[in-house]
Design a protein around this motif. Structure first.
Motif, mmCIF file in Angstrom:
data_model
loop_
_atom_site.group_PDB
_atom_site.id
_atom_site.type_symbol
_atom_site.label_atom_id
_atom_site.label_comp_id
_atom_site.label_asym_id
_atom_site.label_seq_id
_atom_site.Cartn_x
_atom_site.Cartn_y
_atom_site.Cartn_z
ATOM 1 N N ALA A 80 60.469 81.540 9.573
ATOM 2 C CA ALA A 80 59.974 80.231 9.113
ATOM 3 C C ALA A 80 61.144 79.287 8.854
ATOM 4 C CB ALA A 80 59.130 80.401 7.854
ATOM 5 N N ALA A 81 62.185 79.797 8.213
ATOM 6 C CA ALA A 81 63.366 78.971 7.938
ATOM 7 C C ALA A 81 64.014 78.520 9.247
ATOM 8 C CB ALA A 81 64.357 79.732 7.077
ATOM 9 N N ARG A 82 64.081 79.416 10.216
ATOM 10 C CA ARG A 82 64.656 79.063 11.514
ATOM 11 C C ARG A 82 63.808 77.993 12.200
ATOM 12 N NH1 ARG A 82 64.645 83.838 14.036
ATOM 13 N NH2 ARG A 82 66.519 84.441 12.931
ATOM 14 N N ALA A 83 62.489 78.143 12.139
ATOM 15 C CA ALA A 83 61.597 77.141 12.741
ATOM 16 C C ALA A 83 61.777 75.787 12.069
ATOM 17 C CB ALA A 83 60.139 77.599 12.641
ATOM 18 N N MET A 84 61.883 75.783 10.737
ATOM 19 C CA MET A 84 62.104 74.527 10.025
ATOM 20 C C MET A 84 63.424 73.891 10.435
ATOM 21 S SD MET A 84 60.834 75.263 6.164
ATOM 22 C CE MET A 84 59.421 76.284 5.862
ATOM 23 N N ALA A 85 64.463 74.702 10.591
ATOM 24 C CA ALA A 85 65.759 74.176 11.032
ATOM 25 C C ALA A 85 65.653 73.599 12.440
ATOM 26 C CB ALA A 85 66.813 75.279 10.979
ATOM 27 N N ASP A 86 64.947 74.285 13.323
ATOM 28 C CA ASP A 86 64.801 73.831 14.710
ATOM 29 C C ASP A 86 64.084 72.492 14.809
ATOM 30 O OD1 ASP A 86 66.096 76.109 15.591
ATOM 31 O OD2 ASP A 86 64.252 77.128 16.256
ATOM 32 N N ILE A 87 63.078 72.288 13.966
ATOM 33 C CA ILE A 87 62.306 71.037 14.050
ATOM 34 C C ILE A 87 62.733 70.021 12.991
ATOM 35 C CG2 ILE A 87 60.327 72.148 15.142
ATOM 36 C CD1 ILE A 87 58.889 72.032 12.413
ATOM 37 N N ASP A 88 63.750 70.368 12.201
ATOM 38 C CA ASP A 88 64.279 69.493 11.151
ATOM 39 C C ASP A 88 63.177 69.070 10.181
ATOM 40 O OD1 ASP A 88 66.198 68.096 9.723
ATOM 41 O OD2 ASP A 88 65.971 66.268 10.919
ATOM 42 N N ALA A 89 62.497 70.073 9.634
ATOM 43 C CA ALA A 89 61.418 69.825 8.674
ATOM 44 C C ALA A 89 61.525 70.835 7.542
ATOM 45 C CB ALA A 89 60.060 69.951 9.358
ATOM 46 N N GLY A 90 60.915 70.539 6.427
ATOM 47 C CA GLY A 90 60.936 71.430 5.285
ATOM 48 C C GLY A 90 59.567 71.967 4.942
ATOM 49 N N PHE A 91 58.677 72.006 5.939
ATOM 50 C CA PHE A 91 57.258 72.263 5.675
ATOM 51 C C PHE A 91 56.621 72.820 6.934
ATOM 52 C CE2 PHE A 91 53.056 70.382 6.287
ATOM 53 C CZ PHE A 91 52.443 70.408 5.039
ATOM 54 N N LEU A 92 55.891 73.909 6.793
ATOM 55 C CA LEU A 92 55.106 74.444 7.908
ATOM 56 C C LEU A 92 53.710 74.814 7.417
ATOM 57 C CD1 LEU A 92 57.534 77.020 9.603
ATOM 58 C CD2 LEU A 92 56.850 74.791 10.513
ATOM 59 N N PRO A 93 52.682 74.368 8.118
ATOM 60 C CA PRO A 93 51.341 74.853 7.806
ATOM 61 C C PRO A 93 51.260 76.330 8.214
ATOM 62 C CG PRO A 93 51.264 72.980 9.324
ATOM 63 C CD PRO A 93 52.682 73.382 9.187
ATOM 64 N N VAL A 94 50.480 77.097 7.483
ATOM 65 C CA VAL A 94 50.291 78.512 7.796
ATOM 66 C C VAL A 94 48.827 78.686 8.180
ATOM 67 C CG1 VAL A 94 50.464 80.883 6.961
ATOM 68 C CG2 VAL A 94 52.075 79.140 6.121
ATOM 69 N N ALA A 95 48.597 79.256 9.353
ATOM 70 C CA ALA A 95 47.229 79.405 9.854
ATOM 71 C C ALA A 95 46.993 80.815 10.356
ATOM 72 C CB ALA A 95 46.957 78.406 10.970
ATOM 73 N N GLN A 96 45.741 81.220 10.242
ATOM 74 C CA GLN A 96 45.299 82.506 10.771
ATOM 75 C C GLN A 96 43.949 82.276 11.421
ATOM 76 O OE1 GLN A 96 45.073 85.595 7.813
ATOM 77 N NE2 GLN A 96 45.239 87.178 9.364
ATOM 78 N N ASP A 97 43.812 82.699 12.668
ATOM 79 C CA ASP A 97 42.566 82.515 13.413
ATOM 80 C C ASP A 97 42.115 81.056 13.397
ATOM 81 O OD1 ASP A 97 42.499 85.288 13.888
ATOM 82 O OD2 ASP A 97 41.466 85.627 11.989
#
Length: 138
Positions: A17-34
């Motif tokens: 998640a931290a790597r994804a945030m760094a890649d997109i330059d954001a401090g927030f990711l929605p978490v989804a399942q199904d």
């Protein structure tokens, strides 16, 4: 609003998640399942609930995410969204359609650049006021 939204799965690790945030330059990711929004993970969640609590990088997002999901609807006007952000003291919100499917993310910056900058500034002042509402004390 940003419509190109990266979504994390609850079983993803804090490190991914931290790597994804760094890649997109954001401090927030929605978490989804199904295809269902089940939480939000922020860089602060990872830092406070993860790293500061001594959890290893392999810890699942589910263990550190915020499960209370605040959102707005795509049909809401910017004044309503700004008021909502002020009231609940958040800088960004998932945007959902009438079926509550994620369609984007709106940030205070999006709203400031697309409308009345003074109104967005007031909302940011309300968002930044001290509050125990979002405390993550370890």
């Amino acid at each position: 609003m940003s419509t190109d939204v990266q979504v994390a799965a609850p079983d993803n690790t804090m490190q991914s998640a931290a790597r994804a945030m760094a890649d997109i330059d954001a401090g927030f990711l929605p978490v989804a399942q199904d295809d269902r929004l089940i939480g939000i993970v922020t860089d602060r969640d990872i830092a406070i609930r993860g790293v500061a609590a001594g959890r290893p990088p392999e810890t699942s997002i589910r263990e550190v995410m915020s499960e209370e999901v605040r959102y707005c609807f795509a049909v809401e006007d910017s004044d309503t969204v700004l008021d909502n952000m002020s009231d609940i003291q958040v800088r960004r919100l998932p945007v959902v359609d009438r079926e509550k499917k994620l369609v984007g993310i709106v940030s205070i910056t999006d709203l400031a650049s697309d409308g009345d900058g003074r109104r967005a500034g007031k909302a940011l002042g309300d968002i930044a006021r001290p509050s125990a509402q979002h405390s993550q004390a370890v």
